[in-house]
Design an enzyme around this catalytic site. Structure first.
Site, short mmCIF file in Angstrom:
data_model
loop_
_atom_site.label_atom_id
_atom_site.label_comp_id
_atom_site.label_asym_id
_atom_site.label_seq_id
_atom_site.Cartn_x
_atom_site.Cartn_y
_atom_site.Cartn_z
N GLU A 23 -9.67 1.75 12.05
CA GLU A 23 -8.53 1.34 11.59
C GLU A 23 -7.47 1.11 12.92
O GLU A 23 -6.60 0.11 12.86
CB GLU A 23 -7.90 2.36 10.80
CG GLU A 23 -6.39 1.65 10.25
CD GLU A 23 -5.94 2.89 9.15
OE1 GLU A 23 -4.66 2.86 9.04
OE2 GLU A 23 -6.25 3.85 8.68
N CYS A 27 0.91 -1.18 0.07
CA CYS A 27 -0.05 -0.06 -0.06
C CYS A 27 0.85 1.35 -0.17
O CYS A 27 0.53 2.42 -0.23
CB CYS A 27 -0.98 0.07 1.14
SG CYS A 27 -0.05 -0.22 2.83
#
Length: 444
Positions: free
Chosen positions: A207, A66
């Protein structure tokens, strides 16, 4: 920034095999660019094969996460990076001009240095994070399975893994938590030690909670309860770690089970008050509870922190821990850079030595051919009645003459032509004393 972008557009010409790295990361490109050039793991074999077919690349590996997409490759062609960039754009249906402003490119020792820094976590968003090493190993495995990992690139990746292990064991680069979630779980381990008998309650499903749950799961916490406003939102998180899901109104009745509680919601008002915690402590027979309130505004009433047997940490408390640990990692990173620099020189020495492999093999093959030829003649002499002593004398004399003839002839030519550097090279190669001065047999 301008100078960096200008440097990125320079493509140097190569006339021999070189190692390259080319890519983007979280520092050079925004997420909008990075997400457009990610390689899917299940299509990596196809991508590597296409790269090798479409470009003059003889070895290649792709690292795609990512935070970065990087292509490591070896090529003997001129400007292979241009071809690789063109392929990268075509593969992701982008024009090279859309990628190039964010691109960085390294060759030879700079490419080696870059890979070693990546492997050690020195180029990561979180300094010293260990996950990148596992991702590099996956890239190495994918390239190996695809048949695009040759001798030099394979050796480089193995060297990177070894250096990363050395840095981990000889510095404190990864010993201190530098994320809120990691710091929270590390504090819990300091208080509880063995996590296996414990129950952790996670309030929220964002998250940070997911990362904290991941750390707890990796340390084998016994049971995880996820409390969230909606069950549907918590389901993906719970499924990852085999957790139980409850709704927020069920928290007071389940709170006595929680040895560890980590909360991070967007609620404007506290979710957990002093009264509910008091009742939970009573039900727990005063067994301690470790709580981390990561939310802003806070999820847990501040008064809870003053209660006996409650260890309550806020995001500010953790920030102090993180900053202290970041400084520790920065100091360790300086040590790691010194290790990496030495290991870059070590690998480049090995790489340069590969240029001599063909010459050494040819020299050995030639000597072996002379050996067989002379040995056959010596054995033939014995078959025709010569004594072993005569055959051995012939063998030694002829073998020596044949092996020395060409070098001596070339040295004489070099001396006549004034190529004294070849004379000096011969003295080094054959470990000879300096003896290239002319001899005056009549004395001085």
């Amino acid at each position: 920034m301008t100078s960096m972008l200008k440097q990125n557009t320079l493509f140097t010409q190569t006339s021999r095999a070189m190692l390259f790295s080319l890519g983007v990361n979280h520092k050079s490109a925004p997420v909008g660019i990075r997400e457009r050039i990610v390689f899917a793991p299940d299509r990596m074999d196809e991508a590597l094969g296409g790269l090798q077919r479409a470009t003059p690349v003889d070895e290649a590996a792709i690292l795609s996460t990512c935070n970065r997409t990087e292509i490591y490759f070896r090529s003997e062609a001129s400007h292979p990076d241009r071809k690789v960039l063109q392929w990268l754009g075509e593969y992701h249906r982008l024009k090279p001009d859309e990628i190039q402003p964010y691109l960085y490119r390294h060759t030879q020792d700079d490419a080696v240095r870059h890979l070693l820094r990546v492997a050690c976590g020195l180029d990561s968003l979180v300094l010293g994070e260990p996950q990148i090493l596992g991702q590099l190993k996956e890239a190495y495995q994918s390239a190996g399975n695809s048949g695009t990992l040759g001798r030099q690139l394979g050796r480089l990746f193995q060297h990177a893994f070894s250096v990363a292990k050395n840095v981990r064991t000889s510095t404190a680069i990864g010993s201190s938590p530098v994320s809120v979630a990691f710091a929270a779980v590390s504090l819990a381990r300091q208080i509880w030690g063995d996590m296996r008998p414990l129950t952790a309650m996670m309030i929220g499903a964002g998250e940070t909670i997911e990362l904290a749950a991941r750390h707890l799961h990796s340390h084998q916490v016994g049971h995880i309860i996820v409390a969230n406003r909606t069950v549907e939102r918590a389901r993906p998180l719970a499924d990852q770690f085999g957790a139980e899901i409850i709704t927020l109104p069920a928290i007071p009745s389940r709170l006595p089970e929680a040895d560890i509680l980590i909360s991070s919601t967007a609620s404007p008002l506290p979710i957990l008050g002093k009264g509910a915690v008091e009742r939970a402590l009573k039900a727990r027979k005063r067994r301690p509870m470790f709580m981390v309130d990561i939310a802003v505004p806070r999820d847990i009433e501040p008064e809870v922190g003053s209660m006996e047997n409650i260890y309550l940490y806020t995001v500010d408390d953790l920030e102090d821990v993180i900053q202290e640990n970041l400084q520790s990692r920065r100091e360790a990173a300086r040590q790691a850079e010194e290790i990496i620099e030495a290991q870059v020189h070590s690998f480049m020495g090995w790489l340069r030595a590969q240029n001599a492999v063909g010459t050494i093999r040819a020299f050995r093959d030639k000597a072996h051919g002379v050996q067989i030829e002379v040995l056959d003649k010596a054995l033939g002499m014995i078959e025709h009645g010569k004594t072993p002593e005569e055959a051995l004398t012939f063998l030694a004399h002829t073998l020596t003459n044949k092996l020395l003839h060409d070098p001596c002839h070339r040295l004489n030519e070099s001396a006549r032509d004034g190529k004294l550097h070849l004379i000096e090279a011969a003295q080094t190669l054959f470990d000879l004393p300096g003896s290239d001065k002319p001899t005056d047999k009549f004395g001085s």
